[in-house]
Write a protein that holds these residues in place. Sequence first.
Motif, PDB file in Angstrom:
ATOM      1  N   GLY A 109     114.640  29.144   6.229  1.00  0.00           N
ATOM      2  CA  GLY A 109     113.465  28.318   5.925  1.00  0.00           C
ATOM      3  C   GLY A 109     113.276  27.181   6.913  1.00  0.00           C
ATOM      4  O   GLY A 109     112.166  26.953   7.404  1.00  0.00           O
TER       5      GLY A 109
ATOM      6  N   ILE B 261     123.149  16.808  -0.108  1.00  0.00           N
ATOM      7  CA  ILE B 261     121.881  16.258   0.387  1.00  0.00           C
ATOM      8  C   ILE B 261     120.955  17.344   0.944  1.00  0.00           C
ATOM      9  O   ILE B 261     120.070  17.060   1.733  1.00  0.00           O
ATOM     10  CB  ILE B 261     122.106  15.105   1.396  1.00  0.00           C
TER      11      ILE B 261
ATOM     12  N   ARG C 220     117.876  19.940   1.049  1.00  0.00           N
ATOM     13  CA  ARG C 220     116.470  19.989   0.614  1.00  0.00           C
ATOM     14  C   ARG C 220     115.839  18.605   0.444  1.00  0.00           C
ATOM     15  O   ARG C 220     115.039  18.363  -0.455  1.00  0.00           O
ATOM     16  CB  ARG C 220     116.364  20.809  -0.673  1.00  0.00           C
TER      17      ARG C 220
ATOM     18  N   ASN D  98     120.702  33.354   3.283  1.00  0.00           N
ATOM     19  CA  ASN D  98     120.715  31.918   3.581  1.00  0.00           C
ATOM     20  C   ASN D  98     119.280  31.400   3.720  1.00  0.00           C
ATOM     21  O   ASN D  98     118.781  31.132   4.821  1.00  0.00           O
ATOM     22  CB  ASN D  98     121.531  31.660   4.861  1.00  0.00           C
TER      23      ASN D  98
ATOM     24  N   SER E 253     118.621  28.009   5.716  1.00  0.00           N
ATOM     25  CA  SER E 253     118.625  28.048   7.178  1.00  0.00           C
ATOM     26  C   SER E 253     117.415  28.826   7.712  1.00  0.00           C
ATOM     27  O   SER E 253     116.737  28.384   8.649  1.00  0.00           O
ATOM     28  CB  SER E 253     119.930  28.675   7.672  1.00  0.00           C
TER      29      SER E 253
HETATM   30  C1  LIG Z   1     120.203  24.916   6.470  1.00  0.00           C
HETATM   31  C2  LIG Z   1     120.185  23.418   6.223  1.00  0.00           C
HETATM   32  C3  LIG Z   1     120.628  22.700   7.485  1.00  0.00           C
HETATM   33  C4  LIG Z   1     118.729  23.015   5.892  1.00  0.00           C
HETATM   34  O1  LIG Z   1     118.663  21.620   5.775  1.00  0.00           O
HETATM   35  P1  LIG Z   1     117.928  20.906   4.543  1.00  0.00           P
HETATM   36  O2  LIG Z   1     117.940  19.434   4.761  1.00  0.00           O
HETATM   37  O3  LIG Z   1     118.518  21.415   3.268  1.00  0.00           O
HETATM   38  O4  LIG Z   1     116.451  21.449   4.681  1.00  0.00           O
HETATM   39  P2  LIG Z   1     115.120  20.569   4.606  1.00  0.00           P
HETATM   40  O5  LIG Z   1     115.086  19.806   3.335  1.00  0.00           O
HETATM   41  O6  LIG Z   1     114.994  19.775   5.861  1.00  0.00           O
HETATM   42  O7  LIG Z   1     114.010  21.700   4.573  1.00  0.00           O
HETATM   43  C5  LIG Z   1     112.959  21.754   5.512  1.00  0.00           C
HETATM   44  C6  LIG Z   1     112.136  22.985   5.212  1.00  0.00           C
HETATM   45  O8  LIG Z   1     112.935  24.156   5.381  1.00  0.00           O
HETATM   46  C7  LIG Z   1     112.586  25.108   4.341  1.00  0.00           C
HETATM   47  N1  LIG Z   1     113.723  25.243   3.412  1.00  0.00           N
HETATM   48  C8  LIG Z   1     114.819  24.448   3.311  1.00  0.00           C
HETATM   49  N2  LIG Z   1     115.661  24.920   2.354  1.00  0.00           N
HETATM   50  C9  LIG Z   1     115.074  26.010   1.845  1.00  0.00           C
HETATM   51  C10 LIG Z   1     115.456  26.939   0.845  1.00  0.00           C
HETATM   52  N3  LIG Z   1     116.609  26.813   0.180  1.00  0.00           N
HETATM   53  N4  LIG Z   1     114.617  27.958   0.578  1.00  0.00           N
HETATM   54  C11 LIG Z   1     113.470  28.121   1.253  1.00  0.00           C
HETATM   55  N5  LIG Z   1     113.041  27.254   2.232  1.00  0.00           N
HETATM   56  C12 LIG Z   1     113.844  26.229   2.519  1.00  0.00           C
HETATM   57  C13 LIG Z   1     111.382  24.531   3.630  1.00  0.00           C
HETATM   58  O9  LIG Z   1     110.221  24.899   4.367  1.00  0.00           O
HETATM   59  C14 LIG Z   1     111.644  23.055   3.786  1.00  0.00           C
HETATM   60  O10 LIG Z   1     110.489  22.283   3.679  1.00  0.00           O
HETATM   61  P3  LIG Z   1     110.001  21.808   2.205  1.00  0.00           P
HETATM   62  O11 LIG Z   1     111.204  21.220   1.500  1.00  0.00           O
HETATM   63  O12 LIG Z   1     108.937  20.796   2.526  1.00  0.00           O
HETATM   64  O13 LIG Z   1     109.501  23.038   1.527  1.00  0.00           O
HETATM   65  C15 LIG Z   1     121.093  23.019   5.034  1.00  0.00           C
HETATM   66  O14 LIG Z   1     120.637  23.670   3.885  1.00  0.00           O
HETATM   67  C16 LIG Z   1     122.558  23.375   5.258  1.00  0.00           C
HETATM   68  O15 LIG Z   1     123.312  22.583   5.806  1.00  0.00           O
HETATM   69  N6  LIG Z   1     122.970  24.566   4.789  1.00  0.00           N
HETATM   70  C17 LIG Z   1     124.361  25.036   4.866  1.00  0.00           C
HETATM   71  C18 LIG Z   1     124.768  25.323   6.285  1.00  0.00           C
HETATM   72  C19 LIG Z   1     123.822  26.221   7.005  1.00  0.00           C
HETATM   73  O16 LIG Z   1     123.342  27.211   6.491  1.00  0.00           O
HETATM   74  N7  LIG Z   1     123.559  25.869   8.282  1.00  0.00           N
HETATM   75  C20 LIG Z   1     122.729  26.634   9.184  1.00  0.00           C
HETATM   76  C21 LIG Z   1     123.600  27.390  10.126  1.00  0.00           C
HETATM   77  S1  LIG Z   1     122.610  28.401  11.233  1.00  0.00           S
END
Ligand SMILES: CC(C)(COP(=O)(O)OP(=O)(O)OC[C@H]1O[C@@H](n2cnc3c(N)ncnc32)[C@H](O)[C@@H]1OP(=O)(O)O)[C@@H](O)C(=O)NCCC(=O)NCCS
Length: 178
Positions: free
Chosen positions: A133, A94, A96, A128, A131
């Motif tokens: 982003g 889930i 992005r 990453n 994160s």
């Molecule tokens: C990091 C994480 C929590 C982000 O959550 P997500 O639900 O995927 O991100 P969102 O869809 O809410 O993204 C919000 C914004 O963040 C940015 N963003 C998210 N993923 C991105 C990516 N892969 N590349 C660039 N920007 C990104 C964008 O600005 C995005 O807005 P947009 O989709 O309108 O462009 C998720 O990818 C995750 O669980 N990753 C693995 C674990 C991790 O890295 N945790 C962080 C530990 S510090």
Amino acid sequence: MSTPEIRPATEADLPFITGIYEHAVRHGTATFELIPPDLAEMTRRYRALLDGGFPYLAAEVEGEVIGYAYAGPYRPRPAYRFTVENSIYLKPAIHRRGIGLQLLQRLLVECTTRGYRQVIAVIGDSANAGSIGVHARCGFQMIGTHPNVGLKFGRWLDTVMMQLAIGEGAGTIPEGNS
Ligand SMILES: CC(C)(COP(=O)(O)OP(=O)(O)OC[C@H]1O[C@@H](n2cnc3c(N)ncnc32)[C@H](O)[C@@H]1OP(=O)(O)O)[C@@H](O)C(=O)NCCC(=O)NCCS
């Protein structure tokens, strides 16, 4: 998928949370843990955060927890008491879809309400993008990179430090602390 409910996590959520984190430990570089903690250890960590008054949130869809976020102490020395470090993890399927953003925004509100002034993200792996982003989207500033401080999956890994001032930030001294 229906809209997730973002709410305080309960102990009943911990089996889901343990599973989400296990996947991140086994397959990802966001965390520098190498062996996934079991449910008992995740429960111990959860209770320690709640006992310390820190926020711990779950994102739930149709009875399943699909993500979680929490804030905890940045460092143990007492002068750091107005600074927290945050973490967010979602099920990989889930990513992005805006759920990480919702969790982080709500976590920041919870941290602000509790009177914290600075939030620090210590992001594992400068690759990453997700994160980095989502933190940038919430206004975190890039502080810098510690190059090659981790070794996982046979690869040297950086940590990326990002930071956000919340509430009155450094604009005032919290009452009773002068
Ligand atoms: C990091 C994480 C929590 C982000 O959550 P997500 O639900 O995927 O991100 P969102 O869809 O809410 O993204 C919000 C914004 O963040 C940015 N963003 C998210 N993923 C991105 C990516 N892969 N590349 C660039 N920007 C990104 C964008 O600005 C995005 O807005 P947009 O989709 O309108 O462009 C998720 O990818 C995750 O669980 N990753 C693995 C674990 C991790 O890295 N945790 C962080 C530990 S510090």
